[in-house]
Each structure stands twice: as C-alpha cells, then as structure tokens.
Write an enzyme that holds these catalytic residues in place. Structure first.
Site, PDB file in Angstrom:
ATOM      1  N   ASP A   1      -6.350 -12.112   0.793  1.00  0.00           N
ATOM      2  CA  ASP A   1      -7.774 -12.024   1.127  1.00  0.00           C
ATOM      3  C   ASP A   1      -8.742 -12.471   0.030  1.00  0.00           C
ATOM      4  O   ASP A   1      -9.596 -13.316   0.256  1.00  0.00           O
ATOM      5  CB  ASP A   1      -8.125 -10.584   1.509  1.00  0.00           C
ATOM      6  CG  ASP A   1      -7.388 -10.116   2.740  1.00  0.00           C
ATOM      7  OD1 ASP A   1      -6.507 -10.842   3.217  1.00  0.00           O
ATOM      8  OD2 ASP A   1      -7.683  -9.013   3.226  1.00  0.00           O
TER       9      ASP A   1
ATOM     10  N   SER B   1     -10.651  -3.372   6.637  1.00  0.00           N
ATOM     11  CA  SER B   1      -9.738  -4.498   6.738  1.00  0.00           C
ATOM     12  C   SER B   1     -10.166  -5.373   7.899  1.00  0.00           C
ATOM     13  O   SER B   1     -10.786  -4.916   8.863  1.00  0.00           O
ATOM     14  CB  SER B   1      -8.320  -3.985   6.980  1.00  0.00           C
ATOM     15  OG  SER B   1      -7.482  -5.012   7.461  1.00  0.00           O
TER      16      SER B   1
END
Length: 561
Positions: free
Chosen positions: A103, A450
């Site tokens: 990420d 998330s």
C-alpha cells in the site's frame, strides 16, 4: 568505487538510472520485486542506460493489521519517500524507476518522483491471484471477516485455518480494489505509471515484458526531458480521483492524493474528492463491495477499459500526457474489452449513479472525514456512541459481544499524531462484519480503514482527538448522527457543551518519546491535508517554496545521452 561494483568504461558514458526497489521478504506484495527489477534493468541497458538498483523499506499492512506494528505503516510512506530522495540526490541519478507493491510504497514512489522532479516512472508489481476455498475465490478480506465469525462461534478452528492457508496463493498485492490496487490505478490515471503494464498481475507471464518495457520507457522520458511536473498536473489528479470513485476504491486514496498534490505543489482540498465523486458513477464491480478482484479486471480489459468508459462519458480529461508518451485518451482508445465481461459496467448501467467516496463535515469533524459508500446503500444512521481510546479496546468489546445493533463504535487517539501512524482498522471492521453487525452498527475513528473495509465506516476524522478535536469530547451514550445526503456528521450536543468538555480535556501523554515514531508525531499534519510531515513555515522564507530544488544530475552537469 563503481568499478568495484562491476561497472566498466562504457557504463560511465551512459546516463545513470536509479532503480528504487521496495522489495522485501516479508509479505507477498513486494516479495517478487527482486525478480522484476532484473527485467527493468535489462530494459534500461537495452535502451542505452546504466541501471543502479537500491532498496528502501516496506511495511506489509496485511501482516501488521490489528497490532502495534500497524503504527509503522503510514509512517513508512514518509520514510520511503525520504530514502528514495536521499539516494537519488546523493548519487545524482539522471532518471528513476520506482518498483512498488504494498500500500504505502505506491504513494511514496509517486511522492518521491514529484519531489525530485527528474524523469521517472513507477511500476506496480501487480495483484495477487485470488485464493480458492470451498469452491469459490477468496482474498485476505475473507480471512479477517472469518476471524470475526470464528470469535462469534460461527466458524470452526479447522475451517478458519483452511481459509487462512488458501487466501494468498503466491506473490502480489492484496487482490480486491483495496488500497494497493486503488493506488496502482491512481498511478496509471495520473500518467506516472505506464497504463496496461502496471496492472499486469504479479505472476502473469507478461510481467517480465512489462518490466523490460518500463526500463525502455524511462530512457525515452530522459531523452525527451519529460519530468513528473509535466505529467502530474491538477487535471491528472482530478482524473485519478475520478478513477478511484468509479471503481469503489479505498478511502486511503484521499490521504495519499492529498500528499502527492502537496509534493507536486498543486492545490488540492479534501472537498474536491466529494465534488468529483458526486459526478462519477461506480462502474467496476470489485471487492470489497463487489464480486470481482483485480485479476478479473485485468482479464476484462484492465484499467484502460475503465478510462475508456469515463472518457466516452466526458468524465476524464483526455489530453493529459503519460509516461508512455501518449495521452490518457490515446491509452483509453487502445482498450480491448473482453466479450461478455461483467466486471466493468456501461456508464448508463452503473452499480451506483455516484462515486464511492463521500466527505462529511459537521461538529464532530470540522475539517472533514471520509466514508466509502461503494457496496452499501446507507444514507442515514443515528445511534449512541460506544467510545474507545484505542483499537484494542474496541476489538475486545466486539469479541465479547458487547457491541449491539444500533451502536456507533468510536475509536479515537488513533490519528496521525495520536497513534502515532493512523492505524488501519480492518481487524475491527472485519470483526463487526463477521459478528453479523456489519449492517447494523456504524464506526467512527480518527484512524484509517483498510481498502478491504466495507460497511458504514467513517475514518480520517479531523481534527483528531490528540489535537483536541471534537471527537475527544465524546462520551458513551452521546447520540451521533450520520447524514450522507447532507454530508453531515454531528453529535447531538450544543457547541457550548462541546467546548465545555474540551476546556477540561488534557492531551494524553505521547506513546513514543524518541525514535522515528516520536519524530513523526511531532511533524505530522492533519489527515485533512494528507497526514504529511511538514517543514515548519518559519523554516522557509515567505517568497521561496519550502521544497528544496533538485540537485543537478549527471546529464545536467554536461554528460550527453
């Protein structure tokens, strides 16, 4: 010294191209980047450059989720950016390729290119293939939700272990339109990653060619002196926001695009996300709210197909150039749609008429907060607050069945400064879903979610509790109201009562008083402006930009291509 590393006379006569690799042996997202770098370097050599590979750090969000380790994730974005800048400036590279996976490596790679402003591009390592469990495809999202089902007594130890063993079958970043795949799409829509190459799945046989081609492309950028400032424009950023909105992408994209804009010195406000998202329909049926994963999108026609749909509807600014030398309109025109695919809808038959990101403001979030509305149709929620001062306390309450339908779970002191590091809350949100509460409770936090999170979950509340934001004034039982159509988040208290409570509030002691965590907490800004570490305004003169001008590269010092 470079001779000692294997370079020879002809290498010194060529441009020196940095290959910043976020390879790490901890987690599948970046595990294969060592091999991918070989192909990138081959492409650079074939196109007349001398590649010099170096490493930086990476933190696996999936592995650290729900632990103290997650505090390191967002902080790593700044460390990665800084470390790429240091190595590039120190060695005066002429151009740069950044290999990214998990990420935070993706926005960090883009941020470093914007900051350095030398010819360069990012190449995404690609998505993981879906796992198979009991005859259907699964991702890491299913594992975290199964943990909630298990703690609620609805899943056996044996089935949970079997799912955990099946969910991640090999290399690649998490498979849904979670943060990694969202930011990979962002990089392509910005034009700083080659469209069609970045989205090749991690284990696809075409990834080697993608790496080689990226190496060739960076040499083209150098020869033509195409720098990131010519690619990452205000229009390109708006294209990226439209891409996120149309695919139901991660709320983390708000945080990262604000940070990228700051590095590129482009004005961008959190309200811009709501403005653009309100005009763009959701057309990609992707997890966590939909049915398909990134490898399905690639098979259906890829990110170029999404761009084509938006361009045809005049929702994309097609004249923006990309690292391939073509405009995004030209890239979109080359899209090849697979017959009868179901992943990307037509514009006139969307999953939802407006995009997946909504910005709320009100007396609980004067600077704003973010909710992802892809995958659900909630418009209003009103309920009593259940207040927790960290993620662990909230998770324990869920495990012990202390959260009831109608509650508003509030998790505070998990913001950029208070965390520090603004932890993601997938463990908590997935536990709520697994416990059967995903449709009947709301969650509010100054931390993050998330990309795999779905449901009525509001994050990035700003100002954060550690800075005395109104969320610090909440007590158990206070009635919290979410109004999506009106873009409002409020507690049913008068302004006078909120101020009275805050007047007696005292900031908690910092969790860290030394090291990188303490430095980050000292320097980090609000989530509403990207949670970037900011140089104090007093450091720069009023007439000079705060960013330091790039060092001269070897080419600028008189070397020729």
């Amino acid at each position: 010294m470079l001779r000692a590393c294997g370079l020879r006379d002809d290498d010194f006569s060529k441009p020196l191209i940095g290959v910043a690799n976020t390879w790490i042996e901890i987690g599948p997202c970046n595990f294969h980047l060592r091999e991918l770098a070989v192909h990138v370097k081959d492409g650079i050599r074939a196109a007349g450059g001398t590649p010099l590979e170096f490493n930086t750090v990476s933190i696996s969000d999936g592995i650290t989720m729900g632990t103290e380790g997650m505090r390191a994730s967002l902080i790593s974005r700044e460390v990665i950016t800084d470390s790429i800048e240091l190595v590039t400036r120190g060695n005066m590279f002429d151009a740069l390729v950044v290999l990214v996976g998990c990420d935070k490596t993706i926005p960090a790679g883009i941020m470093s290119l914007a900051r350095l402003n030398i010819p360069g591009l990012v190449l995404y390592g690609g998505s993981i293939a879906p796992g198979k469990f009991e005859g259907h495809s699964v991702t890491i999202q299913d594992v975290y939700e199964a943990i909630g089902s298990h703690s609620h007594g609805d899943m056996s130890d044996v089935r949970l272990k079997a799912l955990e063993e099946s969910a991640c079958p090999g290399a690649g970043a998490c498979g849904g339109q979670f943060t990694a795949n969202t930011m990979a799409l962002v990089s392509e829509f910005l034009g700083i990653a080659p469209m069609g190459l970045s989205s090749v799945p991690a284990t696809d046989s075409g990834k080697a060619h993608a790496g080689h081609r990226a190496g060739e492309l960076v040499m083209d950028l150098l020869r033509q002196d195409v720098t990131p400032s010519k690619i990452i424009t205000r229009a390109a950023i708006e294209n990226a926001i439209a891409g996120v909105a149309s695919t139901g992408g991660s709320t983390n994209s708000v945080l990262h695009l604000l940070a990228i804009a700051k590095e590129a010195r482009i004005p961008l406000d959190i309200d811009d996300f709501d403005r653009i998202s309100a005009k763009v329909p959701i057309i990609a049926d992707l997890k966590p709210g939909g049915r398909f994963v990134a490898t399905d999108l690639y098979a259906a026609g890829g990110t170029a197909l999404v761009a084509k749909r938006l361009l045809d509807a005049k929702m994309l600014q097609g004249d923006q150039i990309t690292v391939t030398g073509r405009t995004i309109a030209e890239e979109a025109a080359a899209a090849k749609e697979t017959p009868n695919q179901e992943v990307v809808r037509k514009i006139d038959a969307p999953l939802k008429p407006t995009g997946g990101l909504v910005i709320l403001k009100g007396n609980l979030a004067p600077e704003g907060c973010v909710i992802k509305v892809a995958g659900h149709n909630y418009r209003h929620f009103r309920g009593p607050a259940r207040v927790f001062d960290n993620e662990e306390l909230a998770f324990a309450a869920i495990e012990k069945n202390r959260i009831k339908a109608g509650d508003v779970v509030v998790i505070r002191y998990e913001g950029p400064k208070g965390g520090p590091g603004m932890r993601e809350m997938l463990a908590v949100t997935a536990a709520l879903v697994g416990a059967g509460l995903g449709d009947s409770v709301a969650l509010l936090t100054d931390g993050r979610f998330s990309g795999a999170t779905h449901g009525f979950m509001v994050g990035h509340v700003a100002p954060e509790a550690a800075n005395g934001g109104p969320i610090a004034a909440l007590d158990d039982g206070d009635i919290v109201v979410f109004d999506i159509p009106s873009r409002k988040l409020a507690v049913e208290l008068t302004d006078a009562e909120i101020q009275k409570r805050l007047a007696s509030w005292k900031p908690p002691a910092p969790r860290f008083t030394s090291g990188v965590m303490a430095k980050y907490a000292l320097l980090v800004s609000s989530a509403a402006v990207g949670a970037v570490t900011a140089v104090p305004a007093s450091f720069a003169s009023p007439t000079q930009p705060q960013a330091v001008a790039p060092n001269p590269t070897h080419a600028q010092l008189g070397r020729t291509l």
